[in-house]
Design a protein around this motif. Structure first.
Motif, PDB file in Angstrom:
ATOM      1  N   ARG A  61      30.452 -26.503  -1.338  1.00 34.69           N
ATOM      2  CA  ARG A  61      31.848 -25.712  -1.273  1.00 34.69           C
ATOM      3  C   ARG A  61      31.649 -24.422  -2.196  1.00 34.69           C
ATOM      4  O   ARG A  61      30.933 -24.802  -3.211  1.00 34.69           O
ATOM      5  CB  ARG A  61      32.897 -26.651  -1.904  1.00 34.69           C
ATOM      6  N   ARG A  62      31.868 -23.486  -1.706  1.00 37.46           N
ATOM      7  CA  ARG A  62      31.799 -22.184  -2.455  1.00 37.46           C
ATOM      8  C   ARG A  62      33.087 -21.599  -2.883  1.00 37.46           C
ATOM      9  O   ARG A  62      33.950 -21.550  -2.077  1.00 37.46           O
ATOM     10  CB  ARG A  62      31.158 -21.212  -1.457  1.00 37.46           C
ATOM     11  N   LYS A  63      33.015 -21.021  -4.052  1.00 38.24           N
ATOM     12  CA  LYS A  63      34.122 -20.420  -4.540  1.00 38.24           C
ATOM     13  C   LYS A  63      34.432 -19.101  -3.962  1.00 38.24           C
ATOM     14  O   LYS A  63      33.571 -18.255  -3.951  1.00 38.24           O
ATOM     15  CB  LYS A  63      33.968 -20.166  -6.054  1.00 38.24           C
ATOM     16  N   ASN A  64      35.736 -18.788  -3.517  1.00 39.12           N
ATOM     17  CA  ASN A  64      35.981 -17.825  -2.727  1.00 39.12           C
ATOM     18  C   ASN A  64      36.555 -16.579  -3.628  1.00 39.12           C
ATOM     19  O   ASN A  64      36.679 -16.787  -4.914  1.00 39.12           O
ATOM     20  CB  ASN A  64      37.089 -17.912  -1.505  1.00 39.12           C
ATOM     21  N   ALA A  65      37.068 -15.523  -3.061  1.00 40.04           N
ATOM     22  CA  ALA A  65      37.486 -14.531  -4.172  1.00 40.04           C
ATOM     23  C   ALA A  65      38.642 -14.746  -4.855  1.00 40.04           C
ATOM     24  O   ALA A  65      39.189 -14.162  -5.791  1.00 40.04           O
ATOM     25  CB  ALA A  65      37.783 -13.087  -3.251  1.00 40.04           C
ATOM     26  N   GLN A  66      39.529 -15.714  -4.270  1.00 38.22           N
ATOM     27  CA  GLN A  66      40.611 -16.222  -5.070  1.00 38.22           C
ATOM     28  C   GLN A  66      40.415 -17.141  -6.063  1.00 38.22           C
ATOM     29  O   GLN A  66      41.339 -17.543  -6.754  1.00 38.22           O
ATOM     30  CB  GLN A  66      41.853 -16.664  -4.055  1.00 38.22           C
ATOM     31  N   GLY A  67      38.955 -17.520  -6.279  1.00 35.40           N
ATOM     32  CA  GLY A  67      38.940 -18.472  -7.121  1.00 35.40           C
ATOM     33  C   GLY A  67      38.837 -19.960  -6.710  1.00 35.40           C
ATOM     34  O   GLY A  67      38.773 -20.970  -7.402  1.00 35.40           O
ATOM     35  N   GLU A  68      39.177 -19.991  -5.356  1.00 37.49           N
ATOM     36  CA  GLU A  68      39.241 -21.557  -4.894  1.00 37.49           C
ATOM     37  C   GLU A  68      37.932 -21.950  -4.186  1.00 37.49           C
ATOM     38  O   GLU A  68      37.501 -21.136  -3.653  1.00 37.49           O
ATOM     39  CB  GLU A  68      40.613 -21.590  -3.800  1.00 37.49           C
TER      40      GLU A  68
END
Length: 508
Positions: free
Chosen positions: A272-279
């Motif tokens: 699981r990778r953190k996206n631009a929204q921090g999720e």
């Protein structure tokens, strides 16, 4: 279960069998995708989908699950990431991503929903940002001041109920990672560094994270028009010499099974990778090898990486009506098995009945292991096909030749059509360890031939001219001459620049 017996370990493999095996490795692996599990003739899940192939830190490559041979009351999971690590690929060597969650999932009741998640998260530490070097001198310990780039990790145990988080427990904090093996000069005793990275956890569990030799062995040249278009490209372990980043976890078996009466677990890994929204968003998934690489078409690969086992019905047609057997039939005139391939669904999506099939199983893509089967004293590389029920497809050991085993099953070995299919690569290029974490040490970055004239204590500098000779009391003349020549050169360059500026009539 009565062992599925065969004589694969002693069969004579003729030329025709080898060629047929090469074909199957390239084509019939497709019949196995979600069903085939370990698949055939291509790295298990190396660069298998468009999105994750461009971000190797998040790319699962292989998963192994087996009862620990030296501690049979425990189960070992080994998960690998970052395919095709070139050992000399510095100065930025191979680290786990800091913005990722590396998860090991366990389904202990067969309902295609995870019950346990072991989550690894990593932090990178830099001692000296003013150097380009990974290490600034020989490294003899994981806390050596000369090891400039280090990583540590935390482990959380997440328990779920009905697919929802029920509890979360910290299992470890700031555990050191074994570094990339830069070479003999940088890491003169890499084995000692590996040993220091094995960490004891509460309750008899153990953990390891770090670089390792890629344990998957096979001939990967299937993509060159199905082994060169004429079956000339077989028999070479194309992953030889490449490394991966490994996470290994050994836990008491009672910690992961539903009960003593239900000892079968299904396992898979995700990133699981953190996206631009921090999720955090799931970008990679792997249970059995080759599921996404060979069987799923391009339109489904990224979707599969983002999916859960409970969603696998949407990919079922890729298993029951695989593409590659049809291509093999068209090119090499080898008849494709009749469709739909319900036999593959029964064996690989559910587990083998009376061996590693949990009661009331929901078909889904998982690597299933019956933890009550004792380790074999002398493992057979074809596992269950050779009467060794402790091997693939009952879990997956490092030594299991999953390519050959899967091919033979796909071609009907279990229903009376005996065959010797395979890719002519039967073992890894390095021996595996006899104790946790079992994976072989990585190939070192200093591999390869030495410079001409070296060996026996010779210094290569005596082959490269006076400029690299170490200075001593007798070198005064040479040093003075070199300094004088440098000064003259600077004056000449300065004069030339001044003349050029006057000629141009403008500032330089």
């Amino acid at each position: 279960m009565t062992p599925i017996s065969g004589s694969g370990g002693t069969r004579h493999r003729g030329l025709a069998t080898l060629l047929c095996g090469a074909l199957a490795a390239g084509g019939l692996a497709a019949a196995g995708t979600t069903a085939l599990g370990p698949g055939a003739a291509s790295a298990s899940s190396h660069r298998e989908a468009p999105l994750v192939s461009g971000t190797p830190q998040y790319d699962n490559t292989d998963l192994y699950a087996f009862v620990s041979p030296d501690r049979p009351d425990t189960t070992t999971l080994v998960a690998n990431w970052i395919p095709f690590e070139e050992p000399a690929g510095g100065p930025n060597f191979f680290t786990f991503a800091e913005d990722a969650q590396y998860d090991l999932h366990v389904d202990n009741d067969g309902d295609a929903l995870g019950d346990l998640v072991f989550r690894y998260t990593f932090t990178t530490h830099t001692k000296n940002e003013a150097t380009f070097l990974y290490n600034t001198g020989p490294v003899t310990s994981l806390d050596d001041p000369d090891l400039n780039i280090t990583q540590t990790y935390d482990i959380e145990l997440i328990k779920l109920h009905g697919g929802k988080e029920a509890s979360r427990t910290a299992m470890a904090h700031d555990v050191p990672v074994a570094p990339s093996d830069v070479g003999r000069a940088s890491m003169p005793d890499y084995g000692a560094l590996r040993d220091q990275a094995v960490h004891e956890l509460a309750g008899g569990a153990r953990t390891f994270a770090g670089q390792a030799d890629d344990p998957f062995f096979l001939d990967l040249r299937v993509f060159d028009l199905l082994y060169g278009g004429n079956l000339s490209e077989v028999g070479n372990d194309t992953l030889k010499g490449y490394n991966v980043n490994s996470v290994a976890l050994q836990v008491p078996t009672e910690m992961i099974v539903e009960s003593a009466g239900q000892p079968v677990v299904g396992v898979w890994t995700t990133t699981r990778r953190k996206n631009a929204q921090g999720e955090f968003t799931q970008v990679s998934r792997l249970g059995n090898p080759l599921v996404n690489e060979v069987v799923n078409p391009l339109k489904d690969k990224d979707a599969f990486n983002a999916s859960q086992p409970a969603d696998d019905a949407r990919f079922l047609r890729n298993v029951t009506h695989p593409e590659l057997p049809k291509l093999i039939e068209a090119v090499y005139k080898i008849e494709a098995p009749a469709e739909p391939r319900d036999d593959l669904v029964d064996v690989f999506l559910k587990g083998v009945e009376d061996l590693n099939q949990p009661p009331h199983v929901t078909p889904s893509e998982q690597l299933r292991l019956n933890t009550s089967i004792a380790p074999a004293a002398e493992p057979e590389r074809l596992g269950v096909l050779d009467g060794d029920n402790a091997g693939f497809p009952n879990g997956r050991r490092l030594t299991d030749d999953v390519i050959d085993a899967a091919l033979q099953v796909v071609e009907g070995e279990l229903v009376g059509a005996a065959n010797d299919l395979g890719d002519a690569v039967d073992a890894n290029d390095k021996e595996f360890g006899s104790a946790f974490p079992y994976v072989a040490n990585p190939t070192e970055g200093s591999r390869g031939p030495l410079a001409d004239g070296t060996g026996g204590g010779n210094d290569v500098r005596n082959q490269l001219g006076d400029a690299l000779r170490p200075a001593d009391a007798d070198d005064t003349t040479l040093i003075a001459a070199s300094a004088g020549a440098g000064a003259v050169g600077i004056l000449l360059i300065g004069g030339a620049l001044a003349w050029w500026r006057r000629m141009r009539g403008r500032a330089y």
